[in-house]
Design an enzyme around this catalytic site. Structure first.
Site, PDB file in Angstrom:
ATOM      1  N   SER A   1       0.843  -1.190   0.000  1.00 35.96           N
ATOM      2  CA  SER A   1       0.000   0.000   0.000  1.00 35.96           C
ATOM      3  C   SER A   1       0.888   1.253   0.000  1.00 35.96           C
ATOM      4  CB  SER A   1      -0.957  -0.042   1.202  1.00 35.96           C
ATOM      5  OG  SER A   1      -1.913   0.978   1.133  1.00 35.96           O
TER       6      SER A   1
ATOM      7  N   HIS B   1      -8.067  -4.985  -0.407  1.00 36.53           N
ATOM      8  CA  HIS B   1      -6.773  -4.323  -0.223  1.00 36.53           C
ATOM      9  C   HIS B   1      -6.013  -4.894   0.970  1.00 36.53           C
ATOM     10  CE1 HIS B   1      -3.793  -1.226  -0.680  1.00 36.53           C
ATOM     11  NE2 HIS B   1      -4.024  -0.742   0.525  1.00 36.53           N
TER      12      HIS B   1
ATOM     13  N   ASP C   1      -8.770  -6.275  -4.836  1.00 35.56           N
ATOM     14  CA  ASP C   1      -8.375  -4.972  -4.299  1.00 35.56           C
ATOM     15  C   ASP C   1      -8.913  -3.887  -5.224  1.00 35.56           C
ATOM     16  OD1 ASP C   1      -7.163  -2.702  -3.307  1.00 35.56           O
ATOM     17  OD2 ASP C   1      -5.119  -3.487  -3.411  1.00 35.56           O
TER      18      ASP C   1
END
Length: 381
Positions: A151, A354, A321
């Site tokens: 991320s 995610h 995601d």
């Protein structure tokens, strides 16, 4: 597989001023760091793990005074784990602006004797990378075997390969993006608006009032948390199940109290987050996310932005995601291939959205294990 066990952070102090991308200068700052494993004699087996929005330097292990304080990536980092601390020296750094010990809004401004609060300068991913480079210098590490992150951590890993190309052998960029989409910036703006409109925010100087803007921070976290999960995962976990104190499962309350399990879950996550996180830090980190765009200086041309990289890359994404969708990772892959870089890419079929990059998924971990085996052979770890 065993945890690395009891660990302890260390605080590193830096007297040399750090000029930030905004033009502000930060002097006499500190960074909290944790290390795992042993640095070899050649100093060639070091791996930097960069953290995401609400994480910190505490990547793995537990603290002696709190056995529940497991590191945020403990399933990934440790003896015999994909990033094996029997072979690698792993560093976690708490970024500037955070609320876990590194200099940030909660720190005392030496010019006033009070917390910086809203006066703490806006920081960027590039600022963090420059600060992390000073940590590497302090350890005598000229080149990382790998810089890794998921991320926002993946953005830092990518930035490392751009800003210090000669110091990164491998860049491992997971569930990330080369820049935020308009939709992602919009989510961050709604979250920030919730904080800024909280009456307890007091223009960012709520410390002096003895309060925290918990209502705004709670809503911000709820918004963010929705984007970390996939629709399928939420359907599997919650569906339309009702939550009733009296045990009834099929009747509505006809009120605005918590009715559904998913509402209860989001409120719990929001309350927990608001208890330990700092609102000013949330504002800073989401803005750092918004600003990250290495192609901006190249008229939006990511291939040109990555032209001077030297690292080998592992880029990984997850099928469900939608915050940083696989298409965003493929943009990075294409730009690297355009530059004839060595790139491995995997899109992992996982239902968890995610947040999948944080979870113990066999296919995902096997991918990382195999890649780190390759790195270990290169550096003799």
């Amino acid at each position: 597989m065993e945890s690395i066990g009891i660990v302890a952070p260390q605080t590193m102090h830096f007297a040399e001023p750090l000029r930030l991308q905004s033009g502000s200068v930060l002097g006499n700052y500190q960074l909290v760091v944790e290390t795992y494993g042993e640095l070899n004699a050649a100093r060639s087996n070091a791996v930097l793990v960069c953290h995401a929005l609400n994480a910190s330097h505490h990547v793995a292990g537990v603290y002696a005074d709190d056995p529940r304080s497991t590191g945020w990536w403990d399933n990934m980092v440790g003896p015999g784990k994909p990033l094996d601390t029997n072979r690698f020296f792993v560093i976690g750094v708490n970024n500037l602006g955070s609320c876990f010990g590194s200099t940030g809004p909660m720190s005392i401004d030496p010019s006033t004797g009070k917390p910086y609060g809203a006066k703490f300068p806006v920081v960027t991913v590039e600022d963090w990378v420059h600060a992390q480079a000073r940590v590497a210098d302090a350890f005598g590490i000229e080149r990382f075997a790998a810089v890794m992150g998921g991320s926002l951590g993946g953005m830092q890993a990518l930035a490392w390969s751009l800003m210090y190309p000669e110091r990164v052998a491998h860049c491992i960029d997971i569930a990330s993006t080369p820049k935020l989409s308009a939709q992602n910036i919009a989510f961050n703006e709604v979250a920030r608006s919730a904080i800024l409109s909280d009456p307890d925010f007091h223009g960012g100087d709520y410390y002096a009032h003895g309060v925290k803007p918990k209502r705004g921070l709670r809503v911000a976290r709820m918004i963010g948390h929705i984007t970390y999960l996939s629709d399928d995962d939420m359907a599997e976990k919650f569906g339309r199940a009702l939550r009733r104190a009296d045990g009834a499962l099929d009747a509505y309350n006809f009120s605005f109290d918590v009715e559904f399990e998913v509402e209860s879950y989001l409120r719990y996550q929001g309350d927990k987050f608001a208890d330990y996180f700092d609102a000013n830090t949330y504002l800073l980190i989401t803005r750092a996310l918004d600003y990250f765009d290495p192609a901006k200086a190249f008229d939006g041309n990511l291939t040109a932005a990555l032209a001077h990289t030297q690292a080998k890359y592992l880029i990984a994404s997850f099928s469900t995601d939608w915050r940083f969708a696989p298409a965003r990772s493929r943009e990075i892959v294409k730009a690297l291939l355009d530059n004839k870089r060595t790139v491995s890419y995997a899109e992992i079929d996982a239902p968890h959205g995610h947040d999948a990059f944080l979870l113990d998924d066999a296919r995902y971990h096997n991918l990382l294990r195999a890649y780190y085996e390759r790195i270990a052979n290169e550096v003799g770890a």
